[in-house]
Scaffold this active site. Structure first.
Site, short mmCIF file in Angstrom:
data_model
loop_
_atom_site.label_atom_id
_atom_site.label_comp_id
_atom_site.label_asym_id
_atom_site.label_seq_id
_atom_site.Cartn_x
_atom_site.Cartn_y
_atom_site.Cartn_z
N LYS A 89 4.41 29.33 133.80
CA LYS A 89 3.48 28.70 134.72
C LYS A 89 3.76 27.20 134.75
CE LYS A 89 -0.75 29.87 135.63
NZ LYS A 89 -0.74 30.13 137.10
N ASP A 96 1.67 34.63 136.95
CA ASP A 96 0.60 35.39 137.62
C ASP A 96 1.15 36.09 138.87
OD1 ASP A 96 0.96 32.86 138.79
OD2 ASP A 96 -1.16 32.62 139.32
N ASP A 153 3.11 45.15 129.02
CA ASP A 153 2.15 46.26 129.09
C ASP A 153 1.98 46.71 130.54
OD1 ASP A 153 1.60 46.42 126.40
OD2 ASP A 153 -0.57 46.35 126.65
N ASP A 170 3.85 39.60 126.41
CA ASP A 170 2.96 40.63 125.85
C ASP A 170 2.23 41.33 126.99
OD1 ASP A 170 1.49 42.05 123.86
OD2 ASP A 170 -0.18 40.67 124.18
N TYR A 228 1.52 32.28 120.06
CA TYR A 228 1.30 33.17 118.91
C TYR A 228 1.44 32.42 117.58
CZ TYR A 228 1.05 37.81 121.07
OH TYR A 228 0.66 38.93 121.75
#
Ligand code: IPM
Ligand code: MG
Length: 367
Positions: free
Chosen positions: A192, A224, A252, A248, A142
């Site tokens: 990851k 993942d 969600d 983020d 970000y």
């Protein structure tokens, strides 16, 4: 002693509507519990852009740095879609996070019993679900440099950089371990490390920090796989610690498991100020919901529960936070529903203010 101070930035879309109900709850705490706050209000996002040509005025930024906690509604809306990137409503929120250095973003994903049927997953997978995602909020892709759209040869290249220092990973990890200690003492760190060096460092630092929390059972997962596990068997998790971008997305995903985005609060915390309180901003997880703005349909619960988090994390009022959370749960158990908590043919929803009324009545009944 002066009252603790709150800055309300209602923002855009349904932000002001849901914040109106939070103001009533704040008033209730003053009247009925002797908990008084000095409340000021200002603009953020599109509302600030309309007034000042910037999504966050410098004066507002300065106020946010001084108060004990900021309560934010929501930012953004279609009216601002074509604005230059640098003045988009979201930039106002990102500036607050960055300049207040709110590195630890707490996103609970909790399934309310009364709403368990509402999840897109089978009820038994989500009933009783109570996860806390801790998202690193001030670094990573970000904010990493270099970033931008550059001319390279005869084409343009869009660049963002995932960058994490050890100190950034560590301070967020500590806040996640502290939370795990107060919960079920399980922490799953997600990155990851199989493809990203920043992930390798992340895993090393988190493992190092875990030595200070021997009681907490630490596990690591590729992000993942984490996404898959969240929809396969979400109750395996207690606290999840992950970076800004993965957080983020995963938050969600976790939010939707509960079936009720309109119910979920969040807290963004930084380092302690002189008075010992952490720098803090509280906001609902949902956005500005332009499709229902101005119709009185919005569910104020997430914003109200964000105030409950403020009571707990900024003002050391855990019992009062419990009271407010219990009031919201009671209202749900009684079958009071805003439109987002209903399926077709479920009867008549209450409006934003009526939801506020019901929560206030439940608070009264709790005395
Ligand atoms: C969130 C939102 C923000 C983010 C946007 C509005 C900048 O999606 O808080 O999750 O990407 O962090
Ligand atoms: Mg998001």
């Amino acid at each position: 002693m002066s009252n603790p101070s709150l800055l309300i930035l209602a923002g855009d879309g349904i932000g002001p509507e849901v914040m109106g109900q939070v103001q009533r709850i704040i008033g209730w705490y003053g009247d009925k519990r002797g908990l008084n706050f000095d409340v000021s209000e200002d603009l953020v996002g599109g509302a600030a852009y309309d007034a000042h040509g910037t999504p966050l005025h410098d004066d507002t930024m300065a106020k946010a740095q001084e108060v004990d906690a900021v309560l934010l509604g929501a930012v953004g809306g279609p009216a601002y879609d074509d604005l230059d990137f640098s003045v988009k409503p979201e930039r106002g929120l990102l500036r607050l996070r960055k300049e207040m250095d709110l590195y630890s973003n707490l996103r609970p994903a909790q399934c309310f019993d009364a709403l368990a049927d509402f999840s897109s997953l089978k009820t038994e997978l989500v009933a009783g679900l109570d996860i806390m995602i801790v998202r690193e909020l001030t670094s990573g892709v970000y904010f990493g440099e270099p970033r931008g759209i550059f001319e390279v040869g005869n084409e343009r290249v869009g660049i963002n950089t995932q960058r994490y220092t050890e100190a950034e990973i560590e301070r967020g990890a500590r806040s996640a371990f502290e939370l795990a200690m107060r919960r079920n003492k399980k922490l799953c760190s997600m990155e990851k490390a199989n493809v990203m060096e920043s992930g390798i460092l992340w895993r090393e630092v988190v493992t190092e920090v875990s030595k200070d929390y021997p009681e907490v059972e630490l596990s690591h997962m590729y992000a993942d796989n984490g996404a898959m596990q969240l929809v396969r068997a979400p109750k395996q998790f207690d606290v999840i610690y992950t970076d800004n971008l993965f957080g983020d997305i995963l938050s969600d995903c976790a939010a939707m498991l509960t079936g009720s985005l309109g119910m979920l609060p969040s807290a963004s915390l930084g380092a302690p100020m002189e008075n010992g309180r952490p720098k803090a901003l509280y906001e609902p997880v949902h956005g500005s919901a332009p499709d229902i703005t101005g119709q009185g349909k919005a569910n104020p619960s997430a914003c109200i529960l964000s105030f409950a988090m403020a009571l707990r994390y900024s003002f050391d009022q855990g019992a009062e936070a419990d009271r407010l959370e219990a009031a919201v749960e009671k209202v749900l158990a009684d079958g009071v529903r805003t439109a987002d908590l209903m399926q077709a043919n479920d009867g008549t929803p209450v409006n934003t203010k009526e939801m506020g009324d019901a929560i206030l009545s439940a608070l009264d009944a709790s005395l």
